[in-house]
Design a protein around this motif. Structure first.
Motif, PDB file in Angstrom:
ATOM      1  N   TYR A 137     -19.466 -13.714 -18.278  1.00 11.16           N
ATOM      2  CA  TYR A 137     -20.246 -14.512 -17.327  1.00 11.16           C
ATOM      3  C   TYR A 137     -20.825 -13.690 -16.178  1.00 11.16           C
ATOM      4  O   TYR A 137     -21.642 -14.192 -15.413  1.00 11.16           O
ATOM      5  CB  TYR A 137     -19.418 -15.689 -16.813  1.00 11.16           C
ATOM      6  CG  TYR A 137     -19.077 -16.628 -17.948  1.00 11.16           C
ATOM      7  CD1 TYR A 137     -20.064 -17.419 -18.531  1.00 11.16           C
ATOM      8  CD2 TYR A 137     -17.791 -16.666 -18.463  1.00 11.16           C
ATOM      9  CE1 TYR A 137     -19.768 -18.241 -19.601  1.00 11.16           C
ATOM     10  CE2 TYR A 137     -17.490 -17.499 -19.528  1.00 11.16           C
ATOM     11  CZ  TYR A 137     -18.476 -18.278 -20.098  1.00 11.16           C
ATOM     12  OH  TYR A 137     -18.192 -19.085 -21.158  1.00 11.16           O
ATOM     13  N   GLU A 138     -20.432 -12.430 -16.075  1.00 12.68           N
ATOM     14  CA  GLU A 138     -20.997 -11.551 -15.063  1.00 12.68           C
ATOM     15  C   GLU A 138     -22.412 -11.098 -15.434  1.00 12.68           C
ATOM     16  O   GLU A 138     -23.155 -10.611 -14.582  1.00 12.68           O
ATOM     17  CB  GLU A 138     -20.099 -10.327 -14.876  1.00 12.68           C
ATOM     18  CG  GLU A 138     -18.715 -10.655 -14.378  1.00 12.68           C
ATOM     19  CD  GLU A 138     -17.771  -9.471 -14.406  1.00 12.68           C
ATOM     20  OE1 GLU A 138     -18.239  -8.315 -14.445  1.00 12.68           O
ATOM     21  OE2 GLU A 138     -16.557  -9.710 -14.384  1.00 12.68           O
ATOM     22  N   ASP A 178     -25.213 -12.665 -16.266  1.00 14.22           N
ATOM     23  CA  ASP A 178     -26.359 -13.328 -15.630  1.00 14.22           C
ATOM     24  C   ASP A 178     -26.719 -12.692 -14.295  1.00 14.22           C
ATOM     25  O   ASP A 178     -27.882 -12.401 -14.037  1.00 14.22           O
ATOM     26  CB  ASP A 178     -26.079 -14.817 -15.421  1.00 14.22           C
ATOM     27  CG  ASP A 178     -26.371 -15.658 -16.646  1.00 14.22           C
ATOM     28  OD1 ASP A 178     -27.226 -15.263 -17.460  1.00 14.22           O
ATOM     29  OD2 ASP A 178     -25.736 -16.721 -16.779  1.00 14.22           O
ATOM     30  N   SER A 179     -25.730 -12.478 -13.454  1.00  9.64           N
ATOM     31  CA  SER A 179     -26.023 -11.905 -12.137  1.00  9.64           C
ATOM     32  C   SER A 179     -26.469 -10.448 -12.247  1.00  9.64           C
ATOM     33  O   SER A 179     -27.323  -9.999 -11.476  1.00  9.64           O
ATOM     34  CB  SER A 179     -24.819 -12.039 -11.192  1.00  9.64           C
ATOM     35  OG  SER A 179     -23.706 -11.361 -11.712  1.00  9.64           O
ATOM     36  N   ILE A 180     -25.929  -9.718 -13.219  1.00  7.52           N
ATOM     37  CA  ILE A 180     -26.352  -8.324 -13.414  1.00  7.52           C
ATOM     38  C   ILE A 180     -27.807  -8.277 -13.876  1.00  7.52           C
ATOM     39  O   ILE A 180     -28.594  -7.472 -13.382  1.00  7.52           O
ATOM     40  CB  ILE A 180     -25.425  -7.606 -14.414  1.00  7.52           C
ATOM     41  CG1 ILE A 180     -24.003  -7.501 -13.837  1.00  7.52           C
ATOM     42  CG2 ILE A 180     -25.970  -6.220 -14.757  1.00  7.52           C
ATOM     43  CD1 ILE A 180     -22.959  -7.030 -14.829  1.00  7.52           C
ATOM     44  N   ASP A 223     -30.104 -10.477 -13.264  1.00  7.15           N
ATOM     45  CA  ASP A 223     -30.925 -10.803 -12.087  1.00  7.15           C
ATOM     46  C   ASP A 223     -31.142  -9.573 -11.218  1.00  7.15           C
ATOM     47  O   ASP A 223     -32.258  -9.321 -10.753  1.00  7.15           O
ATOM     48  CB  ASP A 223     -30.269 -11.908 -11.255  1.00  7.15           C
ATOM     49  CG  ASP A 223     -30.354 -13.275 -11.914  1.00  7.15           C
ATOM     50  OD1 ASP A 223     -31.193 -13.457 -12.822  1.00  7.15           O
ATOM     51  OD2 ASP A 223     -29.565 -14.156 -11.519  1.00  7.15           O
ATOM     52  N   LEU A 224     -30.085  -8.801 -11.009  1.00  3.43           N
ATOM     53  CA  LEU A 224     -30.203  -7.581 -10.201  1.00  3.43           C
ATOM     54  C   LEU A 224     -31.075  -6.537 -10.897  1.00  3.43           C
ATOM     55  O   LEU A 224     -31.861  -5.845 -10.235  1.00  3.43           O
ATOM     56  CB  LEU A 224     -28.818  -7.003  -9.910  1.00  3.43           C
ATOM     57  CG  LEU A 224     -27.931  -7.832  -8.979  1.00  3.43           C
ATOM     58  CD1 LEU A 224     -26.511  -7.283  -8.964  1.00  3.43           C
ATOM     59  CD2 LEU A 224     -28.526  -7.878  -7.573  1.00  3.43           C
ATOM     60  N   LYS A 263     -34.722  -6.914 -10.356  1.00  4.26           N
ATOM     61  CA  LYS A 263     -35.187  -6.608  -9.001  1.00  4.26           C
ATOM     62  C   LYS A 263     -35.421  -5.118  -8.810  1.00  4.26           C
ATOM     63  O   LYS A 263     -35.993  -4.707  -7.806  1.00  4.26           O
ATOM     64  CB  LYS A 263     -34.175  -7.122  -7.980  1.00  4.26           C
ATOM     65  CG  LYS A 263     -34.108  -8.636  -7.941  1.00  4.26           C
ATOM     66  CD  LYS A 263     -33.059  -9.123  -6.978  1.00  4.26           C
ATOM     67  CE  LYS A 263     -33.015 -10.654  -7.034  1.00  4.26           C
ATOM     68  NZ  LYS A 263     -31.919 -11.192  -6.255  1.00  4.26           N
ATOM     69  N   SER A 288     -29.111 -15.417 -22.303  1.00  4.55           N
ATOM     70  CA  SER A 288     -29.569 -14.717 -21.093  1.00  4.55           C
ATOM     71  C   SER A 288     -29.779 -13.241 -21.383  1.00  4.55           C
ATOM     72  O   SER A 288     -30.725 -12.632 -20.881  1.00  4.55           O
ATOM     73  CB  SER A 288     -28.549 -14.861 -19.959  1.00  4.55           C
ATOM     74  OG  SER A 288     -28.437 -16.190 -19.562  1.00  4.55           O
TER      75      SER A 288
END
Length: 141
Positions: free
Chosen positions: A21-22, A24-26, A28-29, A32, A63
């Motif tokens: 579940y980590e 998704d945030s990775i 997103d980063l 960027k 994702s």
């Protein structure tokens, strides 16, 4: 966070437990960052699929697919992943490319790659069935 730290995080993920579940945030980063830097994470993203137990499904895996596809120019890494460790997700991505009408990349013919994999006696019946479905779908005139 820099690309090396993000790649280390991706490499530490066990896709068969809660650490998945980590992702998704990775992702997103990654999006960027400068695209050239972010593309360095494509291989580690594919390796998450390669570490996944067969038949394991979680929506976050989509994702990863969408994250990789968002980078464009991921096909070298995809082909390497399929050759290294064919699995339902990298094969699904081959199918998605074929669905788009693209038949090959550089010297790799996607349908021929699937046909060659289908003869691999080391693959599970599940993967062979998936591959056979893709071959049937894309071999039709």
């Amino acid at each position: 966070m820099n690309i090396e730290e993000l790649i280390d995080q991706l490499n530490a993920i066990n896709p068969n437990d809660e650490s998945l579940y980590e992702v998704d945030s990775i992702i997103d980063l990654l999006h960027k960052l400068d695209i050239g830097e972010a593309k360095r994470a494509i291989g580690p993203l594919f390796k998450i699929f390669e570490r996944l137990n067969e038949g394991h499904y979680d929506g976050v895996l989509w994702s990863i697919i969408h994250g990789i596809e968002g980078f464009n120019e991921y096909e070298d890494d995809l082909i390497q992943s399929v050759n290294r460790c064919p699995n339902e997700y990298n094969l699904l991505m081959i199918n998605r490319i074929l669905n788009s009408g693209k038949q090959s990349y550089k010297s790799t013919d996607y349908l021929l790659l699937l046909k060659e994999l289908h003869t691999d006696n080391n693959l599970s019946d599940f993967l062979k069935e998936e591959i056979n479905g893709y071959i049937d779908r894309h071999s039709q005139p």
